[in-house]
Design a protein around this motif. Structure first.
Motif, mmCIF file in Angstrom:
data_model
loop_
_atom_site.group_PDB
_atom_site.id
_atom_site.type_symbol
_atom_site.label_atom_id
_atom_site.label_comp_id
_atom_site.label_asym_id
_atom_site.label_seq_id
_atom_site.Cartn_x
_atom_site.Cartn_y
_atom_site.Cartn_z
ATOM 1 N N THR A 100 -68.585 4.692 -3.762
ATOM 2 C CA THR A 100 -69.355 5.947 -4.526
ATOM 3 C C THR A 100 -70.876 6.126 -4.177
ATOM 4 O O THR A 100 -71.768 6.478 -5.063
ATOM 5 N N ASP A 101 -71.070 5.509 -2.910
ATOM 6 C CA ASP A 101 -72.754 5.636 -2.701
ATOM 7 C C ASP A 101 -73.217 6.874 -2.203
ATOM 8 O O ASP A 101 -74.351 6.902 -1.615
ATOM 9 N N GLY A 102 -72.205 7.838 -1.880
ATOM 10 C CA GLY A 102 -72.535 9.061 -1.254
ATOM 11 C C GLY A 102 -72.852 8.923 0.120
ATOM 12 O O GLY A 102 -73.417 9.883 0.646
ATOM 13 N N ASP A 111 -71.153 6.719 6.150
ATOM 14 C CA ASP A 111 -71.316 5.586 6.995
ATOM 15 C C ASP A 111 -70.968 4.116 6.187
ATOM 16 O O ASP A 111 -71.067 2.985 7.190
ATOM 17 N N THR A 112 -70.968 3.965 4.985
ATOM 18 C CA THR A 112 -70.613 2.747 4.380
ATOM 19 C C THR A 112 -69.370 2.715 3.728
ATOM 20 O O THR A 112 -68.912 3.720 3.401
ATOM 21 N N TYR A 113 -68.752 1.620 3.848
ATOM 22 C CA TYR A 113 -67.224 1.656 3.592
ATOM 23 C C TYR A 113 -66.824 0.515 2.901
ATOM 24 O O TYR A 113 -67.407 -0.495 3.230
ATOM 25 N N TRP A 114 -65.596 0.605 2.001
ATOM 26 C CA TRP A 114 -65.058 -0.603 1.437
ATOM 27 C C TRP A 114 -63.909 -0.859 2.610
ATOM 28 O O TRP A 114 -63.311 -0.090 3.106
#
Ligand code: FUL
Ligand code: CA
Length: 680
Positions: free
Chosen positions: A368-370, A373-376
């Protein structure tokens, strides 16, 4: 000494952190190029069909039209670009040359161009004006070129391949960066009746040399695939991966819509559809611009299903986008903005048992960081997992958006979403693929806790973003239809309504049967349906269809006349026009029926609708009894609706004959939308 200690401690920390941060997941299967990733992120852009067809009311021009017909009076590419930008689109692709061969720029390689037209005394160049307007409005620019050319004299010979390569060279050299080169797959005969074998390698080389950043649509060297239909729908299952056989038409629509699990290539689907019934403008379709409900349905079935939406908005004869089209585009924009501005999951508390290496780098906060390019991610080999979302207070929502981090491949195969209600998890929806973006639409749910379950994944799931939203629900009136075999379908031109129906003549309510799938009603019945939104607080009118026997086994007996089956296909909108001079239609039931009467469905506005008629029945198709003699369908001219004729007493018949003695406009060929019977 002190400095060395500090440096040493620092190094240890760096090393420890490095050891603790697990490696990112390795890519799985076919992955997109960085250009393809950027392309996915475009999501929604405009198609423009414009050319001589705009003025001649044709879909496929023959290439023999006088170029002077092309004469927009108020052409303004700035208006197109402004509308595209305001609609939330980020590019325009234009039909620089359609099948008629007419070039919207003054090509040296053709004599069928804007230069030969009446517009701007032949001094104009639409590719110039549009590419400039796109720059001004911050839009990317794309070029549609039809290799099929019904005008060029060399079409059907080797020489044409050189001509087309030159044409392509002009379009790709002179108008700045092109993000997508669109090759149309339609391939018919040229002016001399010959077919063309295209030199796709040469065409590809031209694109790669002049526009290395352009993706190719169509042809064997494509980077984007056609979705397989022009209705605006990607498959519910939609893999961006695809195993092609290198022929454009080789794959069936279904495979194109759903892609191939573990496909060899990254070949994502682009969904091309027109906002009007046709691809080109026609004054006859000004009142047929797709509704907000329909456009939303298309959006959710394309962008919401891992596809890009290429929505065609054809300018009119002035060279401007008609106000009806732009009004619907703006309504769509406003509704999407109202839906997706507030992510209810933004400040939620997310938790998951599985986090890759227990590292915050792959933690649920990344969902939920918008930031795409970042992921769980989970540990390798962990192919199913859940994320729980605590919204901190009860919230009402009806959309969930999920995004996979596709640079590492498309992985998720089955997922579901649940909400916590009365001490148990309740299923909202279970679906298959996610891909770059998946939007689930469902009737409003009010809950504090939501759970997203990745149930099956080809490799450890890698998810970029999760969003939870509340869309304003759009009401639509259901439409009921039945197939020849007797299968009943109920359809709503909107994603939101929940439809309830009855078949026993009672008024549908929220306690009636909920429509989810078509059902069988071959013997007939009264089908009534009603659509509800906003937790049943708002509803449509009730619609009703009275069905008798389905025409499953029926046949029209006629020695000639194409399309006679349309009179008994269950579809009142498909029309059989009797051959000139023939005034009677004979229907064979394939069994003996006891008839109380018959029905005739005319065609809206047709002069060949039957006004006066004779009606006969037969048990063997040889000996006929006249039941009605020169009777009339009163007022059929002013009100061409289904006509019900009841006999004085029942008759046994295996064949019926309806003979027109007068059409609405006398002497016109007879038309039949549908013929039916009354057995009840
Ligand atoms: C089709 C063409 O034949 C239509 O006219 C239209 O251009 C559509 C986008 O592609 O193949
Ligand atoms: Ca993220």
């Amino acid at each position: 000494m002190k400095n060395t200690t500090i440096l040493f401690t620092f190094l240890i920390i760096v090393l420890l952190t490095a050891c603790n941060t697990p490696e990112p997941p390795v890519p799985y299967g076919a992955v997109p190029t960085s250009l393809q990733v950027k392309w996915h992120q475009m999501e929604y852009y405009m198609f423009i069909h414009f050319g001589p067809n705009t003025f001649t009311d044709k879909e496929w021009g023959h290439g023999d039209e006088d170029p002077k017909v092309f004469s927009p009076t108020h052409l303004d590419c700035g208006q197109w670009a402004r509308i595209a930008r305001d609609a939330g689109m980020n590019a325009i692709i234009i039909t620089a040359k359609h099948h008629d061969g007419f070039c919207l720029w003054p090509s040296q390689y053709s004599t069928h161009t804007v230069r030969e037209s009446a517009w701007k005394d032949g001094k104009g160049d639409i590719l110039r004006e549009l590419s400039d307007a796109c720059k001004e409005y911050g839009l990317k620019f794309g070029v549609y070129l039809s290799p099929w050319d019904r005008n060029h004299p060399t079409y059907g010979s080797d020489e044409y391949n050189t001509v087309f390569a030159n044409t392509l060279t002009e379009a790709l050299s002179n108008y700045g960066p092109v993000f997508e080169q669109w090759f149309d797959g339609a391939n018919g005969e040229g002016p001399n009746g010959k077919l063309q074998v295209y030199d796709w390698e040469v065409f590809r080389d031209v694109v790669h040399k002049l526009q290395p950043d352009a993706l190719i649509f169509g042809g064997p060297y494509r980077n984007i695939r056609w979705v397989g239909n022009e209705q605006g729908y990607a498959g519910e299952t939609n893999w961006a991966t695809f195993t092609s056989d290198n022929s454009i038409d080789g794959a069936s629509g279904n495979i194109l819509a759903s892609g191939t699990e573990n496909g060899k290539e990254w070949l994502p689907a682009e969904v091309d559809v027109s906002i009007r019934p046709g691809w080109f403008f026609s004054p006859s379709t000004n009142d047929k611009v797709k509704s907000l409900g329909k456009l939303l349905d298309i959006y959710y079935s394309s962008v919401g299903r891992n596809g890009n939406l290429l929505l065609n908005v054809p300018p009119d004869r002035r060279g401007l986008i008609h106000p009806n089209d732009s009004a619907h585009l703006m309504e769509l924009r406003r509704t999407l903005d109202a839906t997706f501005t507030v992510n209810l999951a933004q400040n939620a508390r997310l938790t998951s048992k599985e986090v890759r290496g227990q590292s915050s780098k792959y933690g649920v906060k990344k969902l939920t960081d918008g930031n795409f390019d970042t992921y769980w991610a989970t540990d390798d080999g962990k192919l199913s997992s859940s994320v729980e979302i605590d919204l901190k207070k009860a919230q009402t929502f009806n959309r969930i958006v999920l995004q996979e981090y596709i640079p590492l491949g498309q992985r998720v195969k089955v997922f579901s979403v649940e909400y916590w209600n009365d001490g148990a998890w309740q299923l909202i929806d279970r679906q298959t693929t996610i891909g770059y973006k998946r939007i689930l639409c469902f009737p409003e749910v009010t809950a504090q806790r939501v759970r997203v379950n990745i149930e099956e994944s080809l490799a450890c799931p890698v998810i970029s973003e999760i969003g939870i939203y509340k869309a304003p629900e759009i009401l639509a009136t259901p439409v009921i239809g039945r197939t020849k075999q007797g299968q009943v379908y109920i359809h709503c031109e909107s994603t939101d309504p929940v439809v309830y129906y009855t078949v026993d003549g009672t008024e549908p309510t929220v306690s009636s049967k909920r429509y989810t799938d078509s059902f069988n009603l071959p013997q007939g019945g009264i089908v009534q349906a009603k659509a509800f939104i906003n937790n049943n607080k708002q509803s449509s009118e009730t619609v009703r269809e009275d069905y008798d026997l389905a025409p499953a086994k029926w046949m029209v007996m006629s020695s000639e006349g194409r399309g006679m089956e349309r009179a008994v296909d269950g579809n009142p909108y498909s029309v059989y026009t009797l051959p000139e001079g023939q005034t009677a239609i004979v229907v064979n039931f394939g069994e003996e029926l006891r008839l109380n009467g018959f029905t005739y469905t005319p065609v809206n506005g047709a002069s060949g609708n039957i006004y006066r008629y004779n009606f006969f029945v037969s048990r063997n198709g040889q000996k006929w009894d006249k039941i009605e003699s020169n009777a009339s369908f009163d007022n059929i001219n002013n009100n061409p609706v289904q006509q019900f004729v009841r006999f004085d007493q029942p008759v046994e018949a295996s064949c019926i004959k309806l003979e027109a003695t007068e059409t609405v406009e006398p002497g016109k060929p007879v038309v039949v939308g549908e013929i039916g019977v009354l057995t009840k």
